[in-house]
Motif scaffolding. Structure first.
Motif, PDB file in Angstrom:
ATOM      1  N   TYR A   1      -5.969 -11.470  -0.654  1.00 61.61           N
ATOM      2  CA  TYR A   1      -5.571 -10.747  -1.870  1.00 61.61           C
ATOM      3  C   TYR A   1      -4.800  -9.486  -1.496  1.00 61.61           C
ATOM      4  O   TYR A   1      -5.306  -8.616  -0.805  1.00 61.61           O
ATOM      5  CB  TYR A   1      -6.834 -10.396  -2.667  1.00 61.61           C
ATOM      6  CG  TYR A   1      -6.598  -9.846  -4.061  1.00 61.61           C
ATOM      7  CD1 TYR A   1      -5.382  -9.998  -4.706  1.00 61.61           C
ATOM      8  CD2 TYR A   1      -7.610  -9.182  -4.751  1.00 61.61           C
ATOM      9  CE1 TYR A   1      -5.184  -9.512  -5.987  1.00 61.61           C
ATOM     10  CE2 TYR A   1      -7.417  -8.690  -6.037  1.00 61.61           C
ATOM     11  CZ  TYR A   1      -6.193  -8.867  -6.646  1.00 61.61           C
ATOM     12  OH  TYR A   1      -5.994  -8.381  -7.917  1.00 61.61           O
TER      13      TYR A   1
ATOM     14  N   PHE B   1      -2.862  -6.408  -3.393  1.00 60.72           N
ATOM     15  CA  PHE B   1      -2.652  -5.871  -4.738  1.00 60.72           C
ATOM     16  C   PHE B   1      -1.641  -4.731  -4.751  1.00 60.72           C
ATOM     17  O   PHE B   1      -1.112  -4.342  -3.715  1.00 60.72           O
ATOM     18  CB  PHE B   1      -3.969  -5.521  -5.419  1.00 60.72           C
ATOM     19  CG  PHE B   1      -4.855  -4.607  -4.632  1.00 60.72           C
ATOM     20  CD1 PHE B   1      -5.690  -5.117  -3.651  1.00 60.72           C
ATOM     21  CD2 PHE B   1      -4.866  -3.253  -4.884  1.00 60.72           C
ATOM     22  CE1 PHE B   1      -6.510  -4.280  -2.937  1.00 60.72           C
ATOM     23  CE2 PHE B   1      -5.690  -2.414  -4.183  1.00 60.72           C
ATOM     24  CZ  PHE B   1      -6.514  -2.922  -3.206  1.00 60.72           C
TER      25      PHE B   1
ATOM     26  N   ASN C   1      -1.317  -1.317  -5.417  1.00 60.73           N
ATOM     27  CA  ASN C   1      -1.268   0.046  -4.884  1.00 60.73           C
ATOM     28  C   ASN C   1      -1.349   0.056  -3.353  1.00 60.73           C
ATOM     29  O   ASN C   1      -2.402  -0.219  -2.790  1.00 60.73           O
ATOM     30  CB  ASN C   1      -2.433   0.844  -5.488  1.00 60.73           C
ATOM     31  CG  ASN C   1      -2.368   2.304  -5.132  1.00 60.73           C
ATOM     32  OD1 ASN C   1      -1.568   2.707  -4.282  1.00 60.73           O
ATOM     33  ND2 ASN C   1      -3.200   3.109  -5.760  1.00 60.73           N
TER      34      ASN C   1
ATOM     35  N   PHE D   1      -1.377   2.508  -1.398  1.00 62.17           N
ATOM     36  CA  PHE D   1      -2.077   3.665  -0.835  1.00 62.17           C
ATOM     37  C   PHE D   1      -3.574   3.430  -0.676  1.00 62.17           C
ATOM     38  O   PHE D   1      -4.203   3.994   0.200  1.00 62.17           O
ATOM     39  CB  PHE D   1      -1.802   4.920  -1.680  1.00 62.17           C
ATOM     40  CG  PHE D   1      -0.364   5.334  -1.561  1.00 62.17           C
ATOM     41  CD1 PHE D   1       0.053   6.137  -0.519  1.00 62.17           C
ATOM     42  CD2 PHE D   1       0.577   4.874  -2.451  1.00 62.17           C
ATOM     43  CE1 PHE D   1       1.382   6.485  -0.370  1.00 62.17           C
ATOM     44  CE2 PHE D   1       1.917   5.219  -2.322  1.00 62.17           C
ATOM     45  CZ  PHE D   1       2.320   6.032  -1.276  1.00 62.17           C
ATOM     46  N   THR D   2      -4.149   2.591  -1.551  1.00 65.32           N
ATOM     47  CA  THR D   2      -5.584   2.337  -1.411  1.00 65.32           C
ATOM     48  C   THR D   2      -5.849   1.066  -0.598  1.00 65.32           C
ATOM     49  O   THR D   2      -6.998   0.721  -0.354  1.00 65.32           O
ATOM     50  CB  THR D   2      -6.266   2.205  -2.786  1.00 65.32           C
ATOM     51  OG1 THR D   2      -5.468   1.359  -3.584  1.00 65.32           O
ATOM     52  CG2 THR D   2      -6.428   3.535  -3.464  1.00 65.32           C
ATOM     53  N   GLN D   3      -4.797   0.377  -0.191  1.00 61.82           N
ATOM     54  CA  GLN D   3      -5.023  -0.852   0.588  1.00 61.82           C
ATOM     55  C   GLN D   3      -5.142  -0.583   2.073  1.00 61.82           C
ATOM     56  O   GLN D   3      -5.455  -1.474   2.855  1.00 61.82           O
ATOM     57  CB  GLN D   3      -3.874  -1.828   0.350  1.00 61.82           C
ATOM     58  CG  GLN D   3      -4.016  -2.519  -0.978  1.00 61.82           C
ATOM     59  CD  GLN D   3      -2.968  -3.574  -1.159  1.00 61.82           C
ATOM     60  OE1 GLN D   3      -3.145  -4.717  -0.789  1.00 61.82           O
ATOM     61  NE2 GLN D   3      -1.863  -3.192  -1.741  1.00 61.82           N
ATOM     62  N   ILE D   4      -4.865   0.655   2.461  1.00 59.74           N
ATOM     63  CA  ILE D   4      -5.016   1.019   3.861  1.00 59.74           C
ATOM     64  C   ILE D   4      -6.468   1.467   4.036  1.00 59.74           C
ATOM     65  O   ILE D   4      -6.977   2.246   3.236  1.00 59.74           O
ATOM     66  CB  ILE D   4      -4.022   2.164   4.210  1.00 59.74           C
ATOM     67  CG1 ILE D   4      -2.577   1.675   4.059  1.00 59.74           C
ATOM     68  CG2 ILE D   4      -4.277   2.741   5.590  1.00 59.74           C
ATOM     69  CD1 ILE D   4      -2.129   0.598   5.014  1.00 59.74           C
ATOM     70  N   SER D   5      -7.124   0.943   5.067  1.00 55.59           N
ATOM     71  CA  SER D   5      -8.569   1.184   5.207  1.00 55.59           C
ATOM     72  C   SER D   5      -8.906   2.666   5.341  1.00 55.59           C
ATOM     73  O   SER D   5      -9.938   3.127   4.887  1.00 55.59           O
ATOM     74  CB  SER D   5      -9.102   0.431   6.417  1.00 55.59           C
ATOM     75  OG  SER D   5      -8.609   1.028   7.612  1.00 55.59           O
ATOM     76  N   GLY D   6      -8.028   3.414   5.978  1.00 55.40           N
ATOM     77  CA  GLY D   6      -8.294   4.849   6.177  1.00 55.40           C
ATOM     78  C   GLY D   6      -9.155   5.128   7.393  1.00 55.40           C
ATOM     79  O   GLY D   6      -9.471   6.277   7.680  1.00 55.40           O
ATOM     80  N   ILE D   7      -9.541   4.078   8.111  1.00 51.60           N
ATOM     81  CA  ILE D   7     -10.423   4.318   9.260  1.00 51.60           C
ATOM     82  C   ILE D   7      -9.796   3.889  10.580  1.00 51.60           C
ATOM     83  O   ILE D   7     -10.419   4.015  11.621  1.00 51.60           O
ATOM     84  CB  ILE D   7     -11.790   3.613   9.091  1.00 51.60           C
ATOM     85  CG1 ILE D   7     -11.594   2.106   8.916  1.00 51.60           C
ATOM     86  CG2 ILE D   7     -12.560   4.190   7.930  1.00 51.60           C
ATOM     87  CD1 ILE D   7     -12.877   1.325   9.050  1.00 51.60           C
TER      88      ILE D   7
ATOM     89  N   GLU E   1      -5.092  -1.535  12.213  1.00 46.71           N
ATOM     90  CA  GLU E   1      -5.222  -1.738  10.767  1.00 46.71           C
ATOM     91  C   GLU E   1      -5.023  -3.225  10.440  1.00 46.71           C
ATOM     92  O   GLU E   1      -5.799  -3.807   9.686  1.00 46.71           O
ATOM     93  CB  GLU E   1      -4.179  -0.881  10.041  1.00 46.71           C
ATOM     94  CG  GLU E   1      -4.191  -0.984   8.524  1.00 46.71           C
ATOM     95  CD  GLU E   1      -5.404  -0.345   7.884  1.00 46.71           C
ATOM     96  OE1 GLU E   1      -5.932   0.635   8.432  1.00 46.71           O
ATOM     97  OE2 GLU E   1      -5.832  -0.848   6.826  1.00 46.71           O
TER      98      GLU E   1
ATOM     99  N   ASN F   1      -2.152   6.054   8.006  1.00 48.10           N
ATOM    100  CA  ASN F   1      -2.323   7.030   6.917  1.00 48.10           C
ATOM    101  C   ASN F   1      -1.100   7.918   6.740  1.00 48.10           C
ATOM    102  O   ASN F   1      -1.025   8.698   5.813  1.00 48.10           O
ATOM    103  CB  ASN F   1      -3.543   7.902   7.173  1.00 48.10           C
ATOM    104  CG  ASN F   1      -4.792   7.077   7.248  1.00 48.10           C
ATOM    105  OD1 ASN F   1      -5.091   6.317   6.349  1.00 48.10           O
ATOM    106  ND2 ASN F   1      -5.508   7.173   8.364  1.00 48.10           N
TER     107      ASN F   1
ATOM    108  N   ALA G   1      -0.126  -3.586   4.584  1.00 47.64           N
ATOM    109  CA  ALA G   1      -1.224  -4.212   3.831  1.00 47.64           C
ATOM    110  C   ALA G   1      -0.980  -5.721   3.711  1.00 47.64           C
ATOM    111  O   ALA G   1      -1.903  -6.524   3.852  1.00 47.64           O
ATOM    112  CB  ALA G   1      -1.333  -3.588   2.450  1.00 47.64           C
TER     113      ALA G   1
ATOM    114  N   ALA H   1      -1.628  -7.367   7.034  1.00 46.85           N
ATOM    115  CA  ALA H   1      -3.061  -7.455   7.324  1.00 46.85           C
ATOM    116  C   ALA H   1      -3.676  -8.683   6.659  1.00 46.85           C
ATOM    117  O   ALA H   1      -4.557  -9.333   7.228  1.00 46.85           O
ATOM    118  CB  ALA H   1      -3.764  -6.186   6.849  1.00 46.85           C
TER     119      ALA H   1
END
Lengths: 283, 270
Positions: A88, A90, A92, A94-100, A107, A144, A155, A158
């Protein structure tokens, strides 16, 4: 047999009095490329969330009817296994990157690590997907700190790397320039050729017309039109349901109005050129 | 493509190296050593000891190429924590027959309150310095990886890692919103009151935005098979803890245990 089957499906989000989906009946076959279009708020993303199993597993609300994924009711699917089966992407980025993760490489590899794929296979998959999406030069960058378009590609990479049988893709090109959009569609088309089932929500109808086998038009939570891309996109009622036909369709109808009809209504520019040439030869 | 595969195979099929002897310690060893050093000040309660630890931390950072990072954070802490604590102690610490340092418009500064502030301030600063050193020499991903190897759940380690990133993201959002407020003609710079007036109205949208993005973050993580119940692969590979590192940790822990024991005995004897 259908890969995904929705029978009389209706859904209301929690605390909402309105139906986000209403009496949906839909059969999706393996290996086909489905385009979903329609006005904003028409239920496209909710349909994706249902097919992906986020409804009812994450979004609680009221789900009625039957959603079968590969023959098993969505309620009986383990959410983790479902994520391995249906990828999946989607809207946005910016929120599909795990950030970790500290590099794009890691990633993209994250989903494969979660699936327990062997390390060398992960490395091969990440490199191959990054070359496919032309992001090899980003592999060492911090995810990030990427632009919206770059994040969208990462994204997407990934999810592709996870090699799910089916992909649900909700507006993957919203942050991309025209060339980037063309590239992503070409990649989706390649995925379809390799046997993946694809559901794509997209506003760029000219691209939907060029690549999709079948088009679903959503309006007010219902399926307004569903059929072969050619039939749906040239349907005169399309605009009534809040969807815009490809510009070339207007050209086809204008030719009819001018009493110089083409043999059929074209939905792509290439098709229009060929029909005009054919007409020229006939006259 | 083959060159890239070779490069990443070499990178991930070997132990991760930071290029620094202390940086290559296991994250949990580093955490253990630095926590113990930072905590010593709380037991010794002498500003000379804590100040010495702060100086040593500075030296350690400088000798290991982390001076810029350490100094940029520690200097701010000196002003925020150190000065603030001394001010508070000068306001609140009262003794009989105080020794006056100076008189500032009727506010009498005493040496006793100053030393009391210095004691508490340096204890906190030496502890904070140890934490800054830890972050200077450890990446969060390696810390979480070593925690997961010790049995911490994948979800817990994600929450911890993501929380750090959320702080960075929120800060970036504040800057973006403040910039757009400025572009709309709202005063965002100047005295603290002006800054506060500009900042206050953005708190609610900022928090609501963070909440809604956390929902999307869940979906994103779910899409990456986060909830799948299989044995995970770890791309990064940390060095096997060598004997000298284990020995260093044991020695430091033993010294700390002896210090705590000594303090407890003294407490009960007196």
């Amino acid at each position: 047999m259908s890969y995904i089957s929705l029978k009389n499906v209706s859904y209301q989000y929690p605390y909402s009095k309105q139906f986000a989906l209403q009496d949906i009946n839909l059969e999706l076959k393996k290996g086909k490329f489905y385009g979903v279009i329609g006005q904003n708020g028409g239920g496209k993303t909710t349909l994706c969330n249902t097919i992906r199993g986020l409804i009812p597993h994450f979004y609680k609300g009221e789900l009625s009817g039957e959603v079968l994924i590969d023959g098993t009711d969505v309620r009986n699917w383990n959410t983790g296994e479902l994520s391995a089966k249906i990828g999946y992407v989607f809207q946005n980025p910016f929120t599909q990157i795990s950030g970790i993760k500290e590099t794009v490489f890691e990633e993209i590899a994250m989903g494969l690590e979660n699936l327990g794929i062997e390390k060398n296979k992960i490395i091969e998959s990440v490199i191959s997907v990054s070359e496919l999406l032309s992001i090899s030069d980003l592999l060492e960058k911090n995810p990030n700190q990427l632009s919206g378009g770059q994040r969208q590609r990462v994204a997407f990479a990934a999810i592709i790397a996870m090699d799910a049988e089916m992909l649900v893709i909700d507006e993957p090109t919203s942050q991309l320039d025209p060339q980037g959009t063309e590239d992503v569609f070409a990649i989706i088309d390649k995925l379809k050729t390799s046997g993946k089932t694809i559901i794509l929500v997209e506003h760029k109808v000219s691209l939907i017309a060029r690549y999709c086998d079948q088009v679903i038009v959503m309006s007010d939570g219902k399926i307004a039109l569903n059929g072969l891309a050619k039939a749906v996109l040239s349907d005169p009622r399309l605009e009534e349901f809040g969807a815009t036909p490809p510009e070339v369709v207007h050209f086809g109808y204008a030719m009819q109005k001018a009493k110089k009809p083409l043999t059929e209504i074209p939905i792509t520019v290439e098709e229009a050129v060929s029909l005009v040439e054919k007409r020229g030869k006939q006259s | 493509m083959d060159t890239l595969i070779q490069h990443y195979s070499d990178l991930y099929n070997h132990d991760q190296k930071s290029g620094n002897w202390f940086g290559d310690f296991n994250p949990l060893s580093k955490l253990n050593i630095l926590l113990v050093i930072g905590l010593c000040g709380f037991f010794i309660q002498d500003w000379r000891f804590s100040l010495g630890v702060c100086i040593l931390e500075y030296l350690f950072a400088a000798l290991n190429g982390k001076f810029k990072y350490f100094n940029s954070i520690f200097l701010r802490l000196i002003f925020i924590i150190g000065v603030f604590i001394i001010l508070i102690r000068e306001l609140s610490y009262k003794v009989e027959n105080p020794t006056i340092m100076f008189n500032l418009l009727g506010w009498k500064w005493t040496w006793e309150a100053f030393y009391e502030g210095l004691r508490l301030g340096t204890v906190i600063l030496s502890f904070s310095g140890a934490i800054i050193l830890f972050y200077a020499f450890t990446t969060m991903r390696d810390l979480m990886y070593s925690l997961e190897q010790k049995g911490v759940s994948h979800a817990t380690s994600y929450v911890m890692l993501a929380s750090f990133q959320t702080i960075i993201d929120l800060r970036a959002s504040v800057v973006t919103i403040m910039e757009s407020q400025k572009a709309r003609g709202i005063e965002t710079q100047g005295n603290p009151l002006v800054r506060l007036k500009a900042f206050f109205p953005i708190i609610t949208p900022l928090l609501l935005g963070a909440l809604s993005s956390s929902e999307e973050k869940f979906v994103a993580m779910d899409a990456r098979a986060f909830a799948v119940e299989r044995k995970h692969t770890f791309l990064r590979q940390l060095r096997k803890v060598p004997a000298y590192e284990k020995l260093a940790v044991v020695a430091i822990d033993a010294a700390f245990a002896a210090l705590v024991l000594y303090k407890l005995v003294r407490l009960f004897v007196h």
